[in-house]
Enzyme design. Structure first.
Site, PDB file in Angstrom:
ATOM      1  N   ASP A 130       0.954  -1.108   0.053  1.00  0.00           N
ATOM      2  CA  ASP A 130       0.223   0.018   0.015  1.00  0.00           C
ATOM      3  C   ASP A 130       0.935   1.175   0.042  1.00  0.00           C
ATOM      4  OD1 ASP A 130       1.102  -0.115   2.493  1.00  0.00           O
ATOM      5  OD2 ASP A 130      -0.797   0.100   3.629  1.00  0.00           O
ATOM      6  N   ASN A 131       2.067   1.167  -0.436  1.00  0.00           N
ATOM      7  CA  ASN A 131       2.735   2.125  -0.305  1.00  0.00           C
ATOM      8  C   ASN A 131       3.993   2.240  -1.282  1.00  0.00           C
ATOM      9  OD1 ASN A 131       5.766   1.491   1.274  1.00  0.00           O
ATOM     10  ND2 ASN A 131       4.064   0.234   2.157  1.00  0.00           N
ATOM     11  N   CYS A 171      11.136  -0.791 -15.962  1.00  0.00           N
ATOM     12  CA  CYS A 171      10.913  -0.859 -14.676  1.00  0.00           C
ATOM     13  C   CYS A 171       9.713  -0.073 -14.035  1.00  0.00           C
ATOM     14  CB  CYS A 171      12.096  -1.148 -13.815  1.00  0.00           C
ATOM     15  SG  CYS A 171      12.719   0.398 -13.464  1.00  0.00           S
ATOM     16  N   CYS A 174      10.762   3.527 -14.169  1.00  0.00           N
ATOM     17  CA  CYS A 174      10.491   4.383 -15.530  1.00  0.00           C
ATOM     18  C   CYS A 174       9.243   5.113 -15.641  1.00  0.00           C
ATOM     19  CB  CYS A 174      10.909   3.397 -16.703  1.00  0.00           C
ATOM     20  SG  CYS A 174      12.407   2.862 -16.743  1.00  0.00           S
ATOM     21  N   CYS A 186      -6.085   4.095   1.379  1.00  0.00           N
ATOM     22  CA  CYS A 186      -7.573   3.632   1.684  1.00  0.00           C
ATOM     23  C   CYS A 186      -7.833   4.170   3.143  1.00  0.00           C
ATOM     24  CB  CYS A 186      -7.490   2.058   1.621  1.00  0.00           C
ATOM     25  SG  CYS A 186      -6.916   1.344   0.088  1.00  0.00           S
ATOM     26  N   CYS A 247      16.739   0.113 -14.214  1.00  0.00           N
ATOM     27  CA  CYS A 247      16.911  -0.875 -15.497  1.00  0.00           C
ATOM     28  C   CYS A 247      17.535  -0.400 -16.606  1.00  0.00           C
ATOM     29  CB  CYS A 247      15.505  -1.271 -16.140  1.00  0.00           C
ATOM     30  SG  CYS A 247      14.621   0.221 -16.599  1.00  0.00           S
TER      31      CYS A 247
END
Length: 341
Positions: A130-131, A171, A174, A186, A247
């Site tokens: 969630d982060n 990735c 990017c 949430c 990447c």
């Protein structure tokens, strides 16, 4: 399990030609890691276990609370009453769904210190977090190790998903720079349960494609949608950025980040997490605290209800949560008062 038993359990999946018997064999030999066993993670784990993925490792740092039950499909009121860690509660439920799958629950926070161990031997990583701090850590670890990473998110009525394959696709970094992620959570703006199911199902089907070797069927876009306002959008993820530190130049900055996370607020949770102790002996701390506060203990955690109104939750791995405040100063005061700095 012989061929007849395999077909009886997975027949509807095996009758789907792109999977078939060969694909089912590949699934049974596969290993996946799910990070985060909240809303997305519970749906992901349910799909992976029911599909017959042979080894499912999942990790979560939290325990089940009543507010989880609206959308976190593997938990029930007994788990809330028992203050069970989500990983443990999920294992108990999933073991009753498919006893043939090896389940490996881990109660821990995912950090630079343990991420490589958690990813050892897995074929694919599923994002149930969630982060974005943890997502970038997973992204960098996956691209360093050459392991596909399937991203997903859900907040409000919006969801999103994309799959990233080292050496083939760009990735996550990017597409989204650190700091670009939405501040909505949430816990701040809510979330509709169907959004979670849709997002995680998008992730799960991409995972199945990759695990059975159907890479040509992989979606090549970042999908976003809003089920309340009725829109669906796909953005092509293009090619890797040669200047990307993950990447492109292979620096993997999140793996080398100075995790000054000994004390940190969990966004939108009215919770401050501490990592100041090597271990907590829960029985010992129950004895220490029971004269001053109301204490609940199970084999996995100790919960101390403070007269000030907050709670302190201790885990055997040395983590502590001060719940009821997002103010690190107040949390430190309470931690020092009852636990010590």
């Amino acid at each position: 399990m012989d061929k007849k038993e395999t077909f009886e359990r997975y027949s509807r999946q095996m009758l789907f030609a792109p999977i078939g018997a060969d694909g089912q064999s590949k699934l049974s030999a596969a290993s996946v890691l799910i990070v985060g066993m909240g809303a997305l993670g519970t749906v992901l784990a349910n799909h992976m276990v029911r599909a017959g993925v042979g080894h499912v490792r999942f990790v979560d740092r939290d325990y089940v609370e009543a507010s989880n039950l609206q959308r976190q499909m593997l938990y029930d009121e007994d788990d809330v009453r028992g203050s069970l860690p989500k990983a443990i509660a999920a294992e108990r439920k999933l073991a009753r769904i498919n006893s043939l799958v090896k389940l490996e629950p881990v109660v821990a926070d995912v950090t630079t210190a343990n991420i490589m161990t958690l990813m050892d031997g897995v074929d694919l990583v599923l994002d149930g977090t969630d982060n974005f701090h943890t997502r970038f850590l997973l992204n960098d670890a996956c691209f360093k190790l050459g392991i596909p990473f399937v991203y997903g998110g859900a907040v409000g009525s919006r969801g999103m998903s994309a799959s990233f394959v080292p050496g083939v696709t760009p990735c996550l970094r990017c597409l989204i720079q650190p700091g670009d992620g939405t501040a909505e959570t949430c816990d701040r703006v809510g979330v509709l349960s169907p959004v979670v199911d849709i997002s995680a199902s998008f992730q799960a089907v991409e995972a199945l494609k990759l695990l059975v070797g159907a890479g040509s069927a992989r979606r090549t876009s970042l999908v976003t949608f809003d089920v309340w306002h009725n829109y669906h959008y796909e953005m092509k993820i293009g090619t890797p950025n040669p200047e990307c530190p993950t990447c492109g130049t292979h620096e993997y900055p999140s793996l080398h980040a100075n995790e000054a996370e000994e004390v940190g607020s969990l966004c939108g949770r009215e919770t401050v997490q501490f990592r100041l102790a090597a271990r907590f002996d829960l029985a010992e701390w129950e004895d220490r605290l029971s004269g001053a506060v109301t204490v609940e203990r199970n084999p996995f955690l100790l919960k101390a209800h403070l007269p000030e109104g907050e709670r302190i939750v201790l885990f055997p791995d040395g983590r502590a949560l001060v719940q009821g405040t997002e103010d690190p100063v107040r949390a430190k005061t309470l931690y020092a008062r009852y636990i010590g700095m």
